[in-house]
Scaffold this motif. Structure first.
Motif, PDB file in Angstrom:
ATOM      1  N   LEU A 167      17.979  47.747   9.983  1.00  0.00           N
ATOM      2  CA  LEU A 167      18.124  48.892  10.885  1.00  0.00           C
ATOM      3  C   LEU A 167      17.944  48.465  12.340  1.00  0.00           C
ATOM      4  O   LEU A 167      18.704  48.880  13.228  1.00  0.00           O
ATOM      5  CB  LEU A 167      17.113  49.978  10.523  1.00  0.00           C
TER       6      LEU A 167
ATOM      7  N   TYR B 269      22.465  47.950   9.311  1.00  0.00           N
ATOM      8  CA  TYR B 269      22.573  49.227   8.608  1.00  0.00           C
ATOM      9  C   TYR B 269      22.605  50.359   9.631  1.00  0.00           C
ATOM     10  O   TYR B 269      21.910  50.302  10.656  1.00  0.00           O
ATOM     11  CB  TYR B 269      21.383  49.447   7.660  1.00  0.00           C
ATOM     12  N   PRO B 270      23.366  51.405   9.347  1.00  0.00           N
ATOM     13  CA  PRO B 270      23.368  52.554  10.263  1.00  0.00           C
ATOM     14  C   PRO B 270      22.030  53.306  10.162  1.00  0.00           C
ATOM     15  O   PRO B 270      21.420  53.378   9.095  1.00  0.00           O
ATOM     16  CB  PRO B 270      24.533  53.410   9.753  1.00  0.00           C
ATOM     17  N   ARG B 271      21.606  53.856  11.282  1.00  0.00           N
ATOM     18  CA  ARG B 271      20.331  54.592  11.295  1.00  0.00           C
ATOM     19  C   ARG B 271      20.595  56.048  10.925  1.00  0.00           C
ATOM     20  O   ARG B 271      20.552  56.947  11.765  1.00  0.00           O
ATOM     21  CB  ARG B 271      19.685  54.481  12.671  1.00  0.00           C
ATOM     22  N   ASP B 272      20.858  56.262   9.636  1.00  0.00           N
ATOM     23  CA  ASP B 272      21.150  57.616   9.166  1.00  0.00           C
ATOM     24  C   ASP B 272      20.169  58.021   8.079  1.00  0.00           C
ATOM     25  O   ASP B 272      19.285  57.261   7.679  1.00  0.00           O
ATOM     26  CB  ASP B 272      22.592  57.711   8.662  1.00  0.00           C
ATOM     27  N   ASP B 273      20.342  59.249   7.585  1.00  0.00           N
ATOM     28  CA  ASP B 273      19.414  59.796   6.589  1.00  0.00           C
ATOM     29  C   ASP B 273      19.446  59.019   5.281  1.00  0.00           C
ATOM     30  O   ASP B 273      18.421  58.895   4.590  1.00  0.00           O
ATOM     31  CB  ASP B 273      19.745  61.270   6.323  1.00  0.00           C
ATOM     32  N   ASP B 274      20.598  58.500   4.899  1.00  0.00           N
ATOM     33  CA  ASP B 274      20.680  57.746   3.641  1.00  0.00           C
ATOM     34  C   ASP B 274      19.763  56.525   3.675  1.00  0.00           C
ATOM     35  O   ASP B 274      19.061  56.228   2.700  1.00  0.00           O
ATOM     36  CB  ASP B 274      22.124  57.304   3.382  1.00  0.00           C
ATOM     37  N   GLN B 275      19.771  55.815   4.784  1.00  0.00           N
ATOM     38  CA  GLN B 275      18.910  54.642   4.899  1.00  0.00           C
ATOM     39  C   GLN B 275      17.439  55.037   4.930  1.00  0.00           C
ATOM     40  O   GLN B 275      16.593  54.363   4.334  1.00  0.00           O
ATOM     41  CB  GLN B 275      19.273  53.857   6.172  1.00  0.00           C
TER      42      GLN B 275
ATOM     43  N   HIS C  42      16.143  57.716   3.509  1.00  0.00           N
ATOM     44  CA  HIS C  42      15.779  58.123   2.147  1.00  0.00           C
ATOM     45  C   HIS C  42      15.500  56.895   1.276  1.00  0.00           C
ATOM     46  O   HIS C  42      14.571  56.907   0.461  1.00  0.00           O
ATOM     47  CB  HIS C  42      16.892  58.971   1.530  1.00  0.00           C
TER      48      HIS C  42
END
Length: 336
Positions: free
Chosen positions: A147, A152-158, A160
């Motif tokens: 991150l 990796y994209p800094r989104d909710d999936d990561q 979680h």
């Protein structure tokens, strides 16, 4: 042997004092009985002195032999105890000498065997702990570094995924804490009259969503009017949760897991049966070992170990039966 040498020197000193005392006693008795008159000739004195000396010497030889027979086995035990104190738990002593000394050597060997076994288990536990903790920590570190580096994209999936890994780590730490408390005898049970069937229903309801996601049938079977059991409801809930979780992990799509609660005399019996892959006889024999996992298992390998310790703490019993390809059944018996 250092102990035996010190023992022998002490014994010789005691013998020397005994010889002098014996000769003095013989001379005094001979004088009182008139065998030797005061101021007797040197020949009579030599006779009495020699007789006393010979008697004392014979007694000394017998006593010295007895001391050697006792001293050697004791010396061996003392030397071995010194090696154990230095951390060598592989040392053993020969069982020799009188029955009491043989019993002492046998008890010492039993002690060192247990110490060696416990030391080996401690080393194995430390190795297993480092392995189990390394996996979630490595995943967390890799994800966080990814991150930060923009991999990796800094989104909710990561996020979680990170939360899930911290949950794995938290569960492992809590399992280790429960295991340590139960095995050290420091676990405090808060017993109260408990409806075990209601506990089973609560546990099954908590696993309803994972069971549906895995397309596994999950149900409770319990007759009405079951007597209550004097147990710690939090710990027995933990036992059933571990058993149900373990059963779901090993039951394929389309299978079933059933929790049955019934009264058996003055006891309450809980059976958790699944139609999963089952276990070989060797896997059944090691089912309650710490960190033991079956092929493809994603758990920590502590669930059944903790369940057994908690059941035993209640004065109950737990048993596993299984057959490859036909599923597994875990039976728990609790005092009513």
């Amino acid at each position: 042997m250092r102990f035996f040498r010190r023992f022998a020197f002490t014994a010789l000193a005691v013998l020397a004092v005994g010889i002098v005392g014996t000769v003095s006693l013989v001379w005094t008795v001979a004088t009182r009985l008139g065998i030797v008159a005061p101021g007797a000739s040197p020949g009579a004195a030599v006779f009495v002195f020699g007789g006393g000396l010979l008697g004392a010497a014979a007694t000394a030889l017998v006593l010295l032999g007895a001391m050697r027979r006792v001293g050697r086995p004791l010396g061996a035990v003392m030397d071995a105890a010194g090696r154990v104190a230095d951390g060598d738990y592989s040392v053993r002593v020969a069982e020799q000498g009188a029955p009491l000394l043989r019993a002492l050597a046998r008890a010492f060997n039993t002690m060192t065997e247990r110490l060696e076994s416990h030391d080996r288990q401690r080393r194995d536990l430390m190795a297993d702990l480092s392995h189990e903790l390394r996996t979630p920590v490595t995943v967390l570190q890799g994800k966080l570094e990814g991150l930060l580096d923009g991999v990796y994209p800094r989104d909710d999936d990561q996020l979680h995924a990170l939360v899930e890994e911290t949950g794995v780590l938290a569960r492992l730490i809590e399992d280790l804490r429960t295991l340590a408390l139960s095995e050290s005898g420091a676990l405090k049970l808060q017993r109260e009259p408990t409806d075990v069937a209601d506990l089973a229903r609560d546990v099954v309801e908590g696993f309803a969503a994972p069971a549906r996601a895995a397309r596994v049938s999950l149900a409770v079977e319990a007759p009405a009017g079951l007597p209550s059991a004097d147990v710690d409801p939090v710990r027995i809930r933990q036992v059933m949760a571990n058993l149900v979780s373990n059963a779901l992990r090993h039951t394929p799509d389309g299978g079933s897991v059933v929790v049955r609660v019934a009264a058996a005399g003055r006891t309450i019996r809980i059976d958790v049966r699944d139609t999963g892959s089952g276990m070989t006889p060797d896997e059944v024999a090691h089912a309650f070992d710490r960190f033991h996992k079956g092929p493809g298992s994603r758990g920590s390998g502590l669930g059944l170990t903790i369940a057994r310790n908690l059941v035993v703490a209640h004065g109950g019993d737990i048993h596993v039966s299984s057959e490859v390809g036909k599923g597994t059944a875990v039976a728990v018996t609790l005092p009513g």
